[in-house]
Scaffold this motif. Structure first.
Motif, PDB file in Angstrom:
ATOM      1  N   LEU A  11      49.528  40.602  44.856  1.00 41.84           N
ATOM      2  CA  LEU A  11      49.009  41.855  45.423  1.00 41.84           C
ATOM      3  C   LEU A  11      47.697  41.618  46.169  1.00 41.84           C
ATOM      4  O   LEU A  11      47.481  42.134  47.268  1.00 41.84           O
ATOM      5  N   ILE A  12      46.819  40.815  45.551  1.00 40.07           N
ATOM      6  CA  ILE A  12      45.531  40.511  46.189  1.00 40.07           C
ATOM      7  C   ILE A  12      45.764  39.763  47.496  1.00 40.07           C
ATOM      8  O   ILE A  12      45.157  40.057  48.530  1.00 40.07           O
ATOM      9  N   PHE A  15      46.980  42.073  50.168  1.00 37.38           N
ATOM     10  CA  PHE A  15      45.893  42.937  50.640  1.00 37.38           C
ATOM     11  C   PHE A  15      44.981  42.172  51.606  1.00 37.38           C
ATOM     12  O   PHE A  15      44.550  42.707  52.623  1.00 37.38           O
ATOM     13  N   LYS A  18      46.624  41.730  54.863  1.00 34.35           N
ATOM     14  CA  LYS A  18      46.536  43.002  55.586  1.00 34.35           C
ATOM     15  C   LYS A  18      45.179  43.106  56.289  1.00 34.35           C
ATOM     16  O   LYS A  18      45.078  43.616  57.394  1.00 34.35           O
ATOM     17  N   ARG A  19      44.142  42.603  55.615  1.00 37.93           N
ATOM     18  CA  ARG A  19      42.791  42.648  56.199  1.00 37.93           C
ATOM     19  C   ARG A  19      42.758  41.884  57.526  1.00 37.93           C
ATOM     20  O   ARG A  19      42.121  42.290  58.473  1.00 37.93           O
ATOM     21  N   THR A  23      44.016  45.171  60.379  1.00 35.91           N
ATOM     22  CA  THR A  23      42.796  45.967  60.559  1.00 35.91           C
ATOM     23  C   THR A  23      42.136  45.557  61.872  1.00 35.91           C
ATOM     24  O   THR A  23      42.350  44.441  62.355  1.00 35.91           O
ATOM     25  N   LYS A  25      39.075  44.817  62.496  1.00 32.07           N
ATOM     26  CA  LYS A  25      38.177  43.685  62.311  1.00 32.07           C
ATOM     27  C   LYS A  25      38.986  42.379  62.277  1.00 32.07           C
ATOM     28  O   LYS A  25      38.602  41.374  62.864  1.00 32.07           O
ATOM     29  N   ASP A 107      31.937  41.829  48.688  1.00 25.33           N
ATOM     30  CA  ASP A 107      32.532  42.812  47.776  1.00 25.33           C
ATOM     31  C   ASP A 107      31.681  42.984  46.518  1.00 25.33           C
ATOM     32  O   ASP A 107      31.580  44.076  45.966  1.00 25.33           O
ATOM     33  N   ARG A 110      28.530  44.987  47.540  1.00 33.59           N
ATOM     34  CA  ARG A 110      28.877  46.390  47.818  1.00 33.59           C
ATOM     35  C   ARG A 110      29.306  47.133  46.553  1.00 33.59           C
ATOM     36  O   ARG A 110      29.206  48.345  46.470  1.00 33.59           O
ATOM     37  N   GLY A 111      29.761  46.364  45.568  1.00 32.70           N
ATOM     38  CA  GLY A 111      30.229  46.996  44.324  1.00 32.70           C
ATOM     39  C   GLY A 111      31.737  47.163  44.276  1.00 32.70           C
ATOM     40  O   GLY A 111      32.288  47.580  43.255  1.00 32.70           O
ATOM     41  N   THR A 112      32.412  46.818  45.380  1.00 30.45           N
ATOM     42  CA  THR A 112      33.869  46.966  45.428  1.00 30.45           C
ATOM     43  C   THR A 112      34.546  46.101  44.362  1.00 30.45           C
ATOM     44  O   THR A 112      35.583  46.477  43.807  1.00 30.45           O
ATOM     45  N   LEU A 116      37.735  46.518  41.316  1.00 27.47           N
ATOM     46  CA  LEU A 116      38.837  45.569  41.105  1.00 27.47           C
ATOM     47  C   LEU A 116      38.772  44.965  39.704  1.00 27.47           C
ATOM     48  O   LEU A 116      39.791  44.814  39.040  1.00 27.47           O
TER      49      LEU A 116
END
Lengths: 273, 305
Positions: A11-12, A15, A18-19, A23, A25, A107, A110-112, A116
């Motif tokens: 999954l990671i 993702f 996908k980035r 996206t 960027k 991440d 930022r705290g993201t 996770l």
């Protein structure tokens, strides 16, 4: 438990892909990469390959390229891949240090990563991101190899099978070459606050480690063997090999990657998120 | 008695040699929301970070549902609103919430439904396809609260959930907590004592990294005496105190803040003291704002000793 770990890693990985591929960027990075490789392929690689093709049959060609330090280029059945290989050995490790620098640091700042970490173990996060960046780099290498292959086949379609063989050997080798570089960046990214810091630290550690080991080995020569731990140690040796011979040195990046991943995981386990 | 869902024994944590938590020990059982209060720098965020597994304690034992914080067995059982954590500005809110839901075990379709549900709960369903940069601070906070609700976990830790929110959204968040509290145990860290007093029945007090040995019950009377907190419109304080002191069963009337009075009384002697207080006010034509049974949480925690 293991199945869940693998599923979360997938999954990671999905993702992160996908980035890059879905996206704005990511498209910007991709476009930059493609433009850079367009120029590398259509100018240095194409011209160098033409030059080799023209002179490989002449009597003095071998000694001329040997003199320049590029004698191994003549060992490649398709010169374009020989030239690509030499470019790739310099370009991709540098690219790896830059693009794999931000595996977790931004991440974390930022705290993201906290969102996770409530759902994935730290090991899952660390290895998930590492695998993602390896897959991304694999795809980027594949893209340029396919472009090189098209360039070769466009000139001489009878070389298709040979070109596939050359491309496969390079793909596997470059993937192995990048394992320790990406592992080093995974460890650094787990401890610093920005991708830039990670890149700076990578350059410093790389240079100082080489310097320290060289200095120590002048007193105690056996310590010179520690150079095997420096990512990229085998690159000059690899440049002298061609096609599947290059796998002779595959154990070095694998060993380095294992050691660096163990260190990186240790850092990740202790790092405040 | 059931097993505690959180157990902390002698937990300490230091930053560069400075102790932020000093041998903190407590237990929390499943049930009503629990508040975690304390002044700035008391160690509330550090404690919540330790409980979530974001920080490794320097010493002590922490157990959540019998597991160490960060254990993969806790995935889906515990959730949190970490302080100042933000989503990735590259992806849409929906993509990120759905990704988190997938990591919790939802399939893709369910994950998107869950993302919609939790965003709906914080009144932000229209932001499903927005990116973080287009949201205000308060909206971003509500999105962060939404992620804590994914999968209705058994334990939800919220660090300052209403800080920076407008009154309407503060009320929304309160309603969400009250609704979700039927299924989940909340631990809420906040400076807003009035807000905590409305939501939490029990409160843990942390000061200078030290946990108060007792859990404060918001509604509970102190020993044999009872309290009423009276908030008045402008009135002659001295005269009011004198009048209230004359009521049967009243032990002491104090004036901790302007226009606020604390009436201590004996419940056995004056079971209907509230009616007597109101009668007294009416007799003197003094207007009141609020009459609250018990002390305010602020009074109870910080000014009772």
């Amino acid at each position: 438990m293991l199945a869940n770990f693998i599923y979360q890693n997938l999954l990671i990985c999905q993702f992160e892909l996908k980035r890059l591929f879905a996206t704005r960027k990511g498209w910007l990075y991709l476009a930059t990469y493609l433009v850079v490789w367009y120029f590398i392929l259509f100018y240095p690689i194409r011209y160098a390959a033409n030059l080799l093709d023209e002179h490989r049959s002449t009597a003095h060609a071998g000694s001329f390229f040997e003199f320049l330090g590029f004698g191994s280029l003549l060992d490649w059945s398709i010169p374009a891949f020989g030239v690509y290989w030499h470019f790739a050995l310099i370009f991709f490790p540098m690219m790896s240090v830059v693009i794999a620098a931000d595996q977790t640091c931004s991440d974390r700042v930022r705290g993201t990563l906290r969102f996770l970490a409530l759902r994935v173990s730290r090991d899952g996060l660390f290895f998930g991101r590492y695998i993602s960046f390896m897959v991304i780099q694999f795809l980027l290498i594949l893209l340029t190899l396919l472009a090189t292959l098209l360039l070769v086949v466009f000139r001489d379609s009878s070389l298709l099978l040979e070109a596939f063989n050359n491309a496969a050997s390079i793909l596997i080798n470059l993937f192995l070459v990048l394992l320790p570089f990406t592992a080093m960046m995974a460890g650094l990214s787990a401890t610093v606050k920005s991708a830039r810091q990670a890149t700076v630290w990578a350059v410093l550690i790389w240079s100082f480690l080489a310097g320290i080991i060289s200095a120590l080995s002048s007193y105690l020569p056996i310590l010179g063997k520690l150079k095997i731990l420096i990512p990229g140690y085998q690159l000059s040796g690899l440049a002298q090999l061609s096609e599947w011979e290059t796998l002779q040195l595959a154990y070095i990046p694998v060993l380095q990657a294992v050691i660096l991943l163990i260190i990186g995981r240790w850092i990740m386990q202790r790092q405040a998120l | 008695m059931s097993e505690p869902i959180i157990q902390c024994r002698d937990v300490s944590h230091s930053y560069s040699g400075k102790l932020a938590l000093k041998q903190v020990s407590f237990e929390i059982f499943a049930g009503e929301p629990i508040g975690l209060v304390g002044p700035n720098g008391a160690g509330k965020t550090t404690l919540l970070s330790v409980l979530c597994g974001f920080l490794k304690p320097s010493a002590g034992i922490v157990s959540i549902f019998g597991y160490k914080p960060g254990d993969s067995n806790l995935c889906g059982k515990i959730s949190a609103l970490p302080q100042d954590a933000r989503f990735d500005p590259v992806f849409t809110i929906g993509e990120q919430l759905a990704f988190l839901a997938c990591l919790q075990g939802f399939d893709v379709e369910q994950a998107w439904q869950e993302a919609g549900r939790v965003l709906d709960a914080v009144a932000l369903k229209e932001s499903l396809h927005s990116i973080l940069d287009t949201l205000s601070h308060g909206m971003a906070k509500r999105v962060a609260i939404a992620q804590a609700l994914i999968g209705s976990p058994e334990l939800i830790l919220l660090d300052e959930p209403t800080a920076g929110l407008d009154p309407v959204n503060t009320r929304n968040i309160r309603s969400i907590i009250m609704e979700q509290a039927k299924h989940s145990t909340f631990v809420i860290s906040s400076h807003d004592l009035a807000e905590l007093g409305r939501v939490c029945q029990k409160v843990l007090l942390l000061e200078n990294g030290v946990m108060s040995p007792m859990q404060h019950n918001v509604a509970e009377a102190d020993g044999n005496t009872g309290f009423f907190t009276l908030q008045m419109e402008t009135c002659p304080a001295d005269k009011l105190i004198k009048e209230l002191n004359q009521l049967n069963g009243v032990i002491k009337v104090s004036n901790p803040q302007k226009n606020e009075f604390l009436v201590e009384y004996l419940p056995e002697q004056a079971p209907q003291i509230d009616i007597e207080i109101l009668t007294c006010l009416a007799k003197h034509h003094w207007s009141y704002r609020q009459l609250i049974r018990g002390k305010s949480l602020e009074e109870k925690l910080f000014f009772s000793h």
